[in-house]
Design a protein around this motif. Sequence first.
Motif, PDB file in Angstrom:
ATOM      1  N   ILE A   1      -1.633   0.567  -9.970  1.00  0.00           N
ATOM      2  CA  ILE A   1      -2.513   0.975  -8.868  1.00  0.00           C
ATOM      3  C   ILE A   1      -3.822   0.191  -8.956  1.00  0.00           C
ATOM      4  CG2 ILE A   1      -3.590   2.929  -7.708  1.00  0.00           C
ATOM      5  CD1 ILE A   1      -0.658   3.450  -8.057  1.00  0.00           C
ATOM      6  N   GLU A   2      -4.118  -0.579  -7.951  1.00  0.00           N
ATOM      7  CA  GLU A   2      -5.323  -1.410  -8.000  1.00  0.00           C
ATOM      8  C   GLU A   2      -6.544  -0.747  -7.397  1.00  0.00           C
ATOM      9  OE1 GLU A   2      -4.585  -5.254  -6.399  1.00  0.00           O
ATOM     10  OE2 GLU A   2      -3.883  -5.994  -8.328  1.00  0.00           O
ATOM     11  N   SER A   3      -6.353   0.013  -6.353  1.00  0.00           N
ATOM     12  CA  SER A   3      -7.508   0.741  -5.831  1.00  0.00           C
ATOM     13  C   SER A   3      -7.057   1.999  -5.118  1.00  0.00           C
ATOM     14  CB  SER A   3      -8.343  -0.146  -4.907  1.00  0.00           C
ATOM     15  OG  SER A   3      -7.853  -0.057  -3.595  1.00  0.00           O
TER      16      SER A   3
ATOM     17  N   GLN B   1      -9.420   6.222  -9.424  1.00  0.00           N
ATOM     18  CA  GLN B   1      -8.926   4.925  -9.880  1.00  0.00           C
ATOM     19  C   GLN B   1      -9.236   4.713 -11.366  1.00  0.00           C
ATOM     20  OE1 GLN B   1     -10.474   1.918  -7.354  1.00  0.00           O
ATOM     21  NE2 GLN B   1     -10.016   0.253  -8.785  1.00  0.00           N
TER      22      GLN B   1
ATOM     23  N   ARG C   1      -6.575   4.308 -14.479  1.00  0.00           N
ATOM     24  CA  ARG C   1      -6.576   3.176 -15.414  1.00  0.00           C
ATOM     25  C   ARG C   1      -6.526   3.688 -16.851  1.00  0.00           C
ATOM     26  NH1 ARG C   1     -11.097   0.344 -13.922  1.00  0.00           N
ATOM     27  NH2 ARG C   1     -12.090   1.290 -15.729  1.00  0.00           N
TER      28      ARG C   1
ATOM     29  N   THR D   1      -0.961   1.198 -14.464  1.00  0.00           N
ATOM     30  CA  THR D   1      -1.487  -0.152 -14.225  1.00  0.00           C
ATOM     31  C   THR D   1      -1.071  -0.710 -12.863  1.00  0.00           C
ATOM     32  OG1 THR D   1       0.429  -0.985 -15.376  1.00  0.00           O
ATOM     33  CG2 THR D   1      -1.597  -0.759 -16.659  1.00  0.00           C
TER      34      THR D   1
ATOM     35  N   GLN E   1     -12.962   5.986  -6.322  1.00  0.00           N
ATOM     36  CA  GLN E   1     -13.270   5.168  -7.498  1.00  0.00           C
ATOM     37  C   GLN E   1     -13.043   5.960  -8.791  1.00  0.00           C
ATOM     38  OE1 GLN E   1     -14.462   1.813  -7.271  1.00  0.00           O
ATOM     39  NE2 GLN E   1     -13.902   1.913  -9.432  1.00  0.00           N
TER      40      GLN E   1
ATOM     41  N   LYS F   1       0.840  -1.199   0.000  1.00  0.00           N
ATOM     42  CA  LYS F   1       0.000   0.000   0.000  1.00  0.00           C
ATOM     43  C   LYS F   1       0.872   1.245   0.000  1.00  0.00           C
ATOM     44  CE  LYS F   1      -4.177  -1.763   1.846  1.00  0.00           C
ATOM     45  NZ  LYS F   1      -5.525  -1.268   2.029  1.00  0.00           N
TER      46      LYS F   1
ATOM     47  N   THR G   1      -3.798   1.016  -3.207  1.00  0.00           N
ATOM     48  CA  THR G   1      -3.421  -0.394  -3.145  1.00  0.00           C
ATOM     49  C   THR G   1      -2.677  -0.721  -4.427  1.00  0.00           C
ATOM     50  OG1 THR G   1      -5.448  -0.808  -1.925  1.00  0.00           O
ATOM     51  CG2 THR G   1      -4.298  -2.733  -2.804  1.00  0.00           C
ATOM     52  N   LEU G   2      -1.458  -1.245  -4.270  1.00  0.00           N
ATOM     53  CA  LEU G   2      -0.621  -1.484  -5.453  1.00  0.00           C
ATOM     54  C   LEU G   2      -0.780  -2.920  -5.938  1.00  0.00           C
ATOM     55  CD1 LEU G   2       2.511   0.415  -4.148  1.00  0.00           C
ATOM     56  CD2 LEU G   2       0.759   1.244  -5.700  1.00  0.00           C
ATOM     57  N   ALA G   3      -0.561  -3.092  -7.239  1.00  0.00           N
ATOM     58  CA  ALA G   3      -0.693  -4.424  -7.842  1.00  0.00           C
ATOM     59  C   ALA G   3       0.336  -5.382  -7.242  1.00  0.00           C
ATOM     60  CB  ALA G   3      -0.514  -4.310  -9.348  1.00  0.00           C
ATOM     61  N   GLU G   4      -0.045  -6.625  -7.129  1.00  0.00           N
ATOM     62  CA  GLU G   4       0.885  -7.673  -6.672  1.00  0.00           C
ATOM     63  C   GLU G   4       2.083  -7.739  -7.623  1.00  0.00           C
ATOM     64  OE1 GLU G   4       0.131 -10.523  -4.350  1.00  0.00           O
ATOM     65  OE2 GLU G   4      -1.333  -9.097  -3.542  1.00  0.00           O
TER      66      GLU G   4
END
Lengths: 81, 81
Positions: free
Chosen positions: B33-35, B22, B26, B31, B19, A2, A45-48
């Motif tokens: 950053i997931e949330s 986010q 995108r 890419t 949201q 994060k 939240t960062l990508a895995e």
Amino acid sequence: MKAYVYVTLKVSVLDPQGQTIQNALRKMRFTGIESVRQGKYFVLTLAEGLTAEAARAEVEQVAKDVLTNPVIEDFTYRIEE
Amino acid sequence: MKAYVYVTLKVSVLDPQGQTIQNALRKMRFTGIESVRQGKYFVLTLAEGLTAEAARAEVEQVAKDVLTNPVIEDFTYRIEE
């Protein structure tokens, strides 16, 4: 992983929202608070599977290009595993 | 002495602003950053001569009563000398 991004108004920029809160606090007898500045706070939240270095670069770019208005705001961030 | 108060929406509360950011990220090809969740951030300057304990009590009360809506928000804070 994060990332936490903190965006604040530059010190030289007036903060009427913070000033309003400060006035309200004074009226409510919170005498221990001398000044209030309001900022924004983002949890990303960062990508895995991102490396620490890639994460840093991405967060820094996002903070600079999207989350902050560089004319009036500064940002700091920290990344947590 | 300064206090930093971080206010976030509770996990169960939708965050349309986060949201939207986010979705924008995108589209901008960030890419990694997931949330995104957005919160508020306050910097309180405390009066000189407050004890650490008094400062903690005051900041906690202000955060709880003024800066946070306890129905939908949580807060954390830290105090720095």
